[in-house]
Design a protein around this motif. Structure first.
Motif, PDB file in Angstrom:
ATOM      1  N   LYS A 118       0.867  -1.183   0.000  1.00 42.46           N
ATOM      2  CA  LYS A 118       0.000   0.000   0.000  1.00 42.46           C
ATOM      3  C   LYS A 118       0.903   1.231   0.000  1.00 42.46           C
ATOM      4  O   LYS A 118       1.713   1.398   0.918  1.00 42.46           O
ATOM      5  CB  LYS A 118      -0.913  -0.013   1.225  1.00 42.46           C
ATOM      6  N   VAL A 119       0.789   2.057  -1.029  1.00 40.44           N
ATOM      7  CA  VAL A 119       1.673   3.211  -1.179  1.00 40.44           C
ATOM      8  C   VAL A 119       0.852   4.468  -1.416  1.00 40.44           C
ATOM      9  O   VAL A 119      -0.326   4.416  -1.791  1.00 40.44           O
ATOM     10  CB  VAL A 119       2.666   3.008  -2.346  1.00 40.44           C
ATOM     11  N   LEU A 141       2.506   0.711   6.151  1.00 38.26           N
ATOM     12  CA  LEU A 141       2.597  -0.620   6.741  1.00 38.26           C
ATOM     13  C   LEU A 141       1.582  -0.773   7.861  1.00 38.26           C
ATOM     14  O   LEU A 141       1.348   0.162   8.637  1.00 38.26           O
ATOM     15  CB  LEU A 141       4.005  -0.880   7.278  1.00 38.26           C
ATOM     16  N   GLU A 142       0.993  -1.969   7.942  1.00 32.09           N
ATOM     17  CA  GLU A 142       0.074  -2.303   9.020  1.00 32.09           C
ATOM     18  C   GLU A 142       0.413  -3.692   9.538  1.00 32.09           C
ATOM     19  O   GLU A 142       1.153  -4.447   8.895  1.00 32.09           O
ATOM     20  CB  GLU A 142      -1.383  -2.281   8.514  1.00 32.09           C
ATOM     21  N   LEU A 159       4.988   0.697  16.049  1.00 28.60           N
ATOM     22  CA  LEU A 159       5.402  -0.330  15.091  1.00 28.60           C
ATOM     23  C   LEU A 159       6.341  -1.334  15.742  1.00 28.60           C
ATOM     24  O   LEU A 159       7.305  -0.964  16.405  1.00 28.60           O
ATOM     25  CB  LEU A 159       6.111   0.317  13.898  1.00 28.60           C
ATOM     26  N   LYS A 160       6.013  -2.617  15.516  1.00 30.43           N
ATOM     27  CA  LYS A 160       6.880  -3.704  15.958  1.00 30.43           C
ATOM     28  C   LYS A 160       7.079  -4.641  14.772  1.00 30.43           C
ATOM     29  O   LYS A 160       6.113  -5.018  14.106  1.00 30.43           O
ATOM     30  CB  LYS A 160       6.271  -4.454  17.133  1.00 30.43           C
ATOM     31  N   TYR A 202       2.888  -5.660  14.736  1.00 30.62           N
ATOM     32  CA  TYR A 202       2.074  -4.792  15.598  1.00 30.62           C
ATOM     33  C   TYR A 202       2.185  -3.359  15.100  1.00 30.62           C
ATOM     34  O   TYR A 202       3.227  -2.937  14.598  1.00 30.62           O
ATOM     35  CB  TYR A 202       2.565  -4.892  17.051  1.00 30.62           C
ATOM     36  N   GLY A 203       1.083  -2.617  15.257  1.00 29.06           N
ATOM     37  CA  GLY A 203       1.104  -1.197  14.938  1.00 29.06           C
ATOM     38  C   GLY A 203       1.068  -0.911  13.453  1.00 29.06           C
ATOM     39  O   GLY A 203       0.782  -1.779  12.628  1.00 29.06           O
ATOM     40  N   ARG A 204       1.380   0.337  13.108  1.00 31.17           N
ATOM     41  CA  ARG A 204       1.438   0.740  11.710  1.00 31.17           C
ATOM     42  C   ARG A 204       2.431   1.883  11.563  1.00 31.17           C
ATOM     43  O   ARG A 204       2.858   2.497  12.543  1.00 31.17           O
ATOM     44  CB  ARG A 204       0.050   1.143  11.201  1.00 31.17           C
ATOM     45  N   ALA A 205       2.803   2.173  10.317  1.00 36.04           N
ATOM     46  CA  ALA A 205       3.792   3.217  10.065  1.00 36.04           C
ATOM     47  C   ALA A 205       3.755   3.606   8.598  1.00 36.04           C
ATOM     48  O   ALA A 205       3.254   2.859   7.747  1.00 36.04           O
ATOM     49  CB  ALA A 205       5.195   2.742  10.448  1.00 36.04           C
ATOM     50  N   SER A 206       4.284   4.771   8.277  1.00 33.88           N
ATOM     51  CA  SER A 206       4.546   5.158   6.895  1.00 33.88           C
ATOM     52  C   SER A 206       6.055   5.174   6.716  1.00 33.88           C
ATOM     53  O   SER A 206       6.798   5.657   7.578  1.00 33.88           O
ATOM     54  CB  SER A 206       3.950   6.536   6.589  1.00 33.88           C
ATOM     55  N   VAL A 207       6.508   4.640   5.585  1.00 39.18           N
ATOM     56  CA  VAL A 207       7.939   4.383   5.379  1.00 39.18           C
ATOM     57  C   VAL A 207       8.364   4.925   4.032  1.00 39.18           C
ATOM     58  O   VAL A 207       7.676   4.737   3.016  1.00 39.18           O
ATOM     59  CB  VAL A 207       8.223   2.855   5.455  1.00 39.18           C
TER      60      VAL A 207
END
Length: 872
Positions: A118-119, A141-142, A159-160, A202-207
């Protein structure tokens, strides 16, 4: 920061890591990397083709044929020598082409199950194939996602990441977010990096993507996949071991035949060698391994067309033995189309159509539902992104003109605690009229135990035991109707600050929203079919036990006398207690990943072959433990797909049952193909041994048997492998995986059917040998054996008679017979081929009629026996 800045920063990072040349943009660098990767893969493929071609000549059978060619040359039979070498080279070429095609086929299946990402593209969130990610992209990311490229974290929400593919450590790594600037990226700071091949747990983030292609972990993953594909299946190993033992036994018998021919009958050494070589060529089933591989490959292709992608060939074999299917409920047994049904707020149960935004409690409940969710829905296109439960909440708001995107812009998310299967809840922080407010949604038992007040139209009131009992009663009533129930609560904080787990307490309870995920109509029939086939279906779900039981009854999984067990109850059971009650437990509710593994273990202790379905990160261990791990292709996470041996592209339970039927069919087809090949070879062995013991001329030249085994036999065997699945396959119990494929019954069939073909073959030999014409006798025997084996292909299509199986159900069998007959006619009557295959000049139309009449006799006898058995 703008997207252009990110792309520029990524390019600087690439240059700092020596992955691109000075002056290249991020896209150009990515293209260089992709081109480099393709070239390397191409080089590897060329080398592998050469190795594959060379390996075709390492087989024991090929060595024997080469010896036969040398003996033929020494005896002056140059034509036969040329034919043998031409066929050997042709066989090697065909084997190489077949391998390359199989690799391409498996590669296409891998593409169907390849990871996606997913971008953010042009400010919009889109889902693309992982191969299309380039440096400079922003990847979202999820939990459950596979990291498809190396990147630097821009935004981090708890995020993990599991980096065991890099470090070997199974413990998740907590990631942090630092201030991003060009200097820091250029220096290669990695303390806030994620790496390709890692798994988000775990968690989410944008990378921000900094490296793709051959410079990430994807190359290693691809190498591992290739290694997995090259392993032989248990069935192939079993057949290879059988072939090796058979070859050794045949060589010993050949040595005895050679000695017998020389010392007892006074036959010359070259003639005796020809006898021994003919026996070896007749006995060894050189096409057996390749036929099994072809049938398995065709089985995987058929399953792929029916929405079941097989990642591992040995899964096809195991499918036929599955006796227990442990299935997730949502999306597999149900339609995964959550629609809100009823709401409970302010002490009332109302239908979704009766929701009134003028009611402050109902308005607050809808606000919590929209803000404590991540799903989005496009009314124009109808496309949705996110968990089906959250999509249903978003669509509930749209029914009353509340657009989630607008609402979330008005109340932006300040902080969050992502959903976790252990906590069974999710919390988000928002500014509501100047007050930092945390909204939480989750399971009712998770929220109600942490609530102290209830919001009513009269304001916040204390959560009394009476109110608590009322809420629990309403939840039970909803669950008994097969509805999934979500609870909502909120809490006002003293300041805008990052949320902590300790904040999830002292809630004000808002209400309940119930939804229904109706059972799939085809799943109801599939459960019934599985039960008829001796397969027990067990539902494993995170829903409440009452809800799960109601759905299980509708599906036919839960019957009178069955038991439903919750995760808490399962923990209190000893292994002995679980083993005792296991056959009666049809529903497991509110279970953890450890529980799923324990359930699979318990069934495997009973000797059952277990299929386990799953779609989440927490399902991966159980999918690995199961004999057949089945991941969901639509809703499944990349972690579950990686752990599974089969992926359902339609997330449908009925597809699993179809795959089981196909697995049984593939195994039956392999057994029938083996019966066909070995019974024909047995006939050849009987003929050569008989001629040797009675000092008759050799009935077959090696080139004859080579023609039969490699050409006319292969076509019917492949056609048998394409026999369609029969309805009766689900009227029998699952196959015992410990039972050998070559059991006593099959060996007896091979023996007496081979003897029948041998009798008519030697009868043809004697008819041709009346004038002591060895050439005509050999031609008659060769022709009869070939044609009798072609007719025998119809006998081996199944246990039933050909009249019950019908010629029309497998047109490939008819084509195989026709092609084999045409090849035989060409050898018998085309002048050039007649010389190559040592056909007697005396053979004509009258002899053709004789061998046709003789060749059909074994089939008539076998079919008559089958018809008598069917009438009885």
């Amino acid at each position: 920061m703008t997207q252009d800045y990110f792309r520029k920063t990524a390019a600087e990072a690439l240059r700092a890591q020596n992955t691109s040349e000075q002056g290249l943009s991020a896209q150009e660098a990515a293209q260089r990397l992709q081109t480099y990767g393709k070239n390397k893969l191409s080089e590897g493929k060329k080398k592998s083709i050469v190795r594959i071609f060379a390996e075709q000549f390492r087989d024991l059978m090929v060595c024997i044929l080469m010896i036969a060619a040398i003996i033929s040359a020494c005896s002056g039979n140059v034509e036969s020598t040329i034919v043998i070498f031409v066929v050997l080279i042709l066989n090697a070429v065909l084997g190489t082409v077949q391998y390359v095609k199989a690799e391409k086929s498996l590669e296409s299946l891998k593409t169907m199950a390849s990871p996606t990402a997913k971008v953010l593209r042009d400010g919009a969130r889109v889902e693309i194939d992982s191969a299309l990610v380039v440096p400079g992209d922003i990847v979202l990311l999820e939990a459950g996602d596979m990291v498809t490229a190396d990147g630097r974290i821009l935004e981090n929400f708890s995020l993990k990441v599991n980096e065991s593919s890099l470090t070997g450590e199974s413990e998740g790594v907590d990631k942090q977010t630092d201030v991003i600037d060009a200097e820091q990226v250029a220096l290669g700071d990695q303390k806030n990096m994620v790496f390709s091949g890692s798994l988000v747990t775990y968690g989410r983030a944008s990378v921000l993507v900094t490296a793709t292609g051959m410079h990430t972990e994807l190359g290693k993953i691809a190498a591992l996949m290739n290694q997995t594909q090259q392993r032989k299946t248990p069935l192939q190993e079993s057949l290879d071991a059988f072939s090796a033992k058979l070859a050794i036994g045949i060589l010993i018998i050949c040595a005895g035949v050679f000695a017998l021919s020389v010392f007892r009958t006074g036959m010359g050494i070259l003639d005796s060698l020809m006898f021994a070589v003919a026996l070896a060529v007749a006995a060894i089933p050189e096409a057996l391994s390749s036929i099994v591989t072809i049938v398995l490959a065709m089985g995987t292709q058929k399953m792929a067309r029916q929405n079941a992608i097989i990642k591992d060939l040995k899964a096809v074999e195991s499918l036929g033995s599955v006796s227990v299917i442990c299935s997730d409920k949502t999306g597999t047994l149900t339609q995964n189309k959550m629609t809100p049904q009823t709401l409970y707020a302010d002490g009332q149960v109302i239908a979704k159509e009766q929701l009134e935004l003028s009611n402050p409690v109902q308005r607050m409940l809808l606000k919590a539902a929209l803000l404590a969710s991540d799903a989005t829905h496009d009314e124009d296109t109808g496309d949705s992104i996110g968990d089906p439960t959250e999509v249903a909440l978003v669509m509930l708001g749209e029914q009353f003109g509340v657009i989630e995107e607008v609402y979330r812009e008005q109340h932006p998310r300040l902080s969050e605690l992502a959903f976790d299967s252990d906590r069974k809840r999710m919390s988000t922080l928002h500014d509501i009229d100047g007050v930092p407010t945390m909204f939480t949604k989750g399971a009712i038992d998770s929220l109600l135990n942490r609530s102290t007040h209830v919001l009513t139209s009269k304001g916040c009131v204390a959560l009394t035991p009476q109110l608590r009992e009322q809420i629990i009663r309403i939840n039970t009533q909803m669950s008994e109707q097969g509805l999934r129930v979500l609870a909502f609560a909120y809490r006002e904080l003293d300041a805008d600050r990052p949320l902590e787990l300790e904040d999830e307490c002292s809630f004000t309870f808002l209400g309940l929203i119930s939804m229904i995920d109706p059972p799939r109509p085809e799943a109801i029939q599939a459960v019934a079919d599985a039960k008829r086939g001796g397969i027990k279906t067990v539902m494993i779900t995170g829903d409440h036990k009452i809800t799960a039981t109601a759905i299980a009854r509708q599906l036919g999984i839960f019957a009178d006398g069955d038991i439903a067990v919750s995760g808490v109850e399962l923990e209190q059971m000893t292994d002995a207690e679980l083993d005792r009650q296991l056959p009666h437990i049809s529903v497991y509710a509110r279970v953890s990943p450890e529980h799923k593994i324990r359930i699979v273990h318990a069934w495997q202790r009973r000797g059952s072959i277990v299929s386990m379905t799953g779609d989440g990160v927490n399902d991966a261990p159980a999918l690995k433990q199961a004999d057949i791990g089945v991941a969901m292709g639509i809703t499944g996470t990349e972690v579950s797909k990686d752990a599974a041996s089969m992926i359902l592209t339609d997330d449908n339970f009925a597809t699993i049952v179809k795959a089981v039927v196909n697995g049984r069919s593939v195994y039956e087809n392999i057994r029938n193909a083996i019966r066909f090949l070995l019974s024909g070879n047995t006939a050849g062995i009987f003929c050569v041994l008989y001629a040797s013991l009675l000092a008759l001329p050799v009935p077959f030249q090696p080139v004859h048997l080579l023609f039969i085994n490699l050409l006319t036999d292969s076509l019917p065997a492949i056609a048998i492998g394409m026999e369609p699945a029969r309805r009766g396959l689900l009227n029998r119990a699952p196959r015992d995986p410990k039972q050998p494929i070559l059991n006593r019954a099959l060996l007896c069939n091979i023996g007496w059917q081979g003897l029948l073909i041998a009798v008519v073959t030697m009868a043809a030999f004697y008819l041709g040998y009346q004038q002591h014409d060895a050439a005509l006798a050999s031609t008659m025997a060769f022709s009869t054996l070939t044609l009798a084996r072609l007719f025998h292909g119809f006998n081996c299509r199944g246990e039933a008679s050909i009249f019950r199986l019908k010629f029309s159900t497998n047109p490939y069998s008819n084509l195989a017979f026709a092609a084999g007959a045409l090849l035989l006619l060409a050898v018998l009557f085309v002048p050039g081929l007649k010389q190559l295959f040592l056909v007697s000049p005396q053979f004509g139309i009258s002899q053709l009629g004789i061998i046709t009449a003789l060749a059909v006799v074994p089939t008539l006898i076998i079919q008559t026996i089958k018809l008598i058995a069917e009438k009885r």
